[in-house]
Design an enzyme around this catalytic site. Structure first.
Site: not given
Ligand code: AMP
Length: 394
Positions: A10, A87, A176, A207, A237, A279, A381
């Site tokens: 990716n 990807r 997605h 994200n 976003r 986050d 993925e």
């Molecule tokens: P991704 O893009 O799928 O890796 O997801 C990232 C998002 O997942 C970020 O906003 C992280 O803060 C959130 N995330 C990961 N672990 C947790 C958790 N234990 N509780 C709440 N949000 C989480």
């Protein structure tokens, strides 16, 4: 025949994420990231089983990073690498499934690049480097948009003059798709239903976030559109805003298109609303301590997500369940609960204990007995891209 290995790549503009996937194993043999490519800080990180390592590659570009990765992959695969899956973000209307990479498919991906000016050229850089380095391996492109090519026209058209669609491809594409397809198939398996006779609302929350209505294995509607900015509130976003916001900001503040673009893509969403972070973990902690911006960001995120799921239900004849996935969907019991609190009219109700248990990669059902299914399904993925690559090898 022994189980085969596929390298999944990716490529971003300055990074390469990779995973070596064995068809018989859920966990990756090898995974990692080359980042800050093209800069003096370029570095390759990888994890082989329990062993973690990294290598500084000052000034390395995509091709140099891949050539350093090659011996690590060969060692991890014990010399048995069967193909590479790439990807690719945008497949336009040309690709409704994975495609073997050759001169003709590369030409099409290049032609689609204006629809994804940040992503497709970066994806192409990785593809071209990998094709030079591994000329004898079958290489396959798997598109984020392809799964959504089954949207009916009434779901994918914008109400703008038809020439914009016919001549310039202005329509909703959705993204997605690899994740929505993977988790909706898993949800059917977990529920003892045939994929071809099951019906799901999927929330991929990371994200970037999007919802999808999946009926009988096909995407029927999704929240992202021409670009991945449409739809839900995301990390940075905005998701949906009044389209007149652009002219309003230009008129009243004198902002340029570039400024508005950057604001909507990089300064908005959870970050913009909270004034604190993109986050979700940080926001949940701040909310517990009474931070008003974090509290509001979470409220808006969940309300808008619930609204989107309710809207997606229009695309389905029947509902077999709601599926949560992505970093937030797989980990945040709070977000799942607050979202479902808005969806009482769909008859959804949580089992609080089951909801609290499904975190950190644990899949499961989190609905109260005698209520429609709500499932947590970790996405994968890379595995789906590897499976699509293998399907084209066969
Ligand atoms: P991704 O893009 O799928 O890796 O997801 C990232 C998002 O997942 C970020 O906003 C992280 O803060 C959130 N995330 C990961 N672990 C947790 C958790 N234990 N509780 C709440 N949000 C989480």
């Amino acid at each position: 025949m022994s189980a085969r290995n596929i390298l999944v790549i990716n490529c971003g503009s300055s990074s390469i994420k990779f995973a070596l996937v064995n068809e018989a194993q859920e966990t990756f043999i090898l995974s990692g990231l080359a980042e800050r490519l093209g800069s003096p800080e370029a570095v390759l990180h990888w994890r082989l089983g329990e062993h973690k390592d990294s290598l500084a590659l000052p000034g390395a570009d995509h091709r140099q990073a891949l050539s350093h990765l090659l011996p690590i992959v060969q060692q991890a695969a014990a010399g048995a690498l069967h193909g590479i899956g790439h990807r690719v973000v945008h497949g336009g209307e040309h690709f409704s499934g994975a495609s073997r990479l050759d001169a003709s498919s590369l030409h099409s991906i290049r032609q689609i690049a204006p629809l994804a000016p940040l992503h497709n050229p970066a994806n192409l850089q990785g593809i071209e480097a990998a094709m030079k380095l591994f000329p004898d391996l079958v290489q396959v492109a798997v598109f984020d948009t392809a799964f959504h090519q089954t949207l009916p026209e009434h779901a994918f058209r914008y109400a703008v003059p038809q020439a914009l669609y016919a001549e310039h491809g202005v329509r909703r594409y959705g993204f997605h798709g690899t994740s929505h397809r993977y988790v909706s198939q898993k949800a059917a398996q977990m529920s003892g239903l045939a994929v071809e006779a099951s019906s799901w609302l999927v929330a991929h929350l990371g994200n970037g976030s999007s919802t999808c209505a999946v009926e009988n294995g096909l995407s029927r509607d999704t929240s992202m559109g021409l670009t991945p900015l449409e739809g839900l509130v995301m990390g940075t976003r905005s998701g949906d805003v009044d389209p007149n916001l652009h002219s309003h900001l230009a008129r009243t503040l004198g902002w340029s298109l570039e400024q508005i673009d950057a604001m909507l893509n990089h300064d908005s969403g959870l970050l913009g609303l909270s004034g604190l972070s993109n986050d979700m973990r940080t926001l949940e902690l701040a909310r517990e301590q009474g931070h008003p911006g974090a509290t509001l960001a979470i409220e808006v995120f969940c309300y808008r997500l619930a609204k989107s799921l309710a809207a997606m239900s229009c695309a389905l004849q029947r509902l077999d369940g709601v599926v949560f996935t992505g970093g937030i969907g797989e980990n945040s019991a709070l977000i799942r609960r607050k979202t479902l609190d808005h969806l009482g009219l769909l008859g959804l109700k949580l089992d609080e204990q089951a909801n609290a248990r499904c975190i950190r990669g644990i899949a499961g059902a989190i609905h109260a007995p005698d209520h429609p299914r709500v499932l947590v399904v970790p996405t994968n993925e890379e595995r789906q891209i590897a499976l699509d690559t293998l399907a084209l090898l066969d």
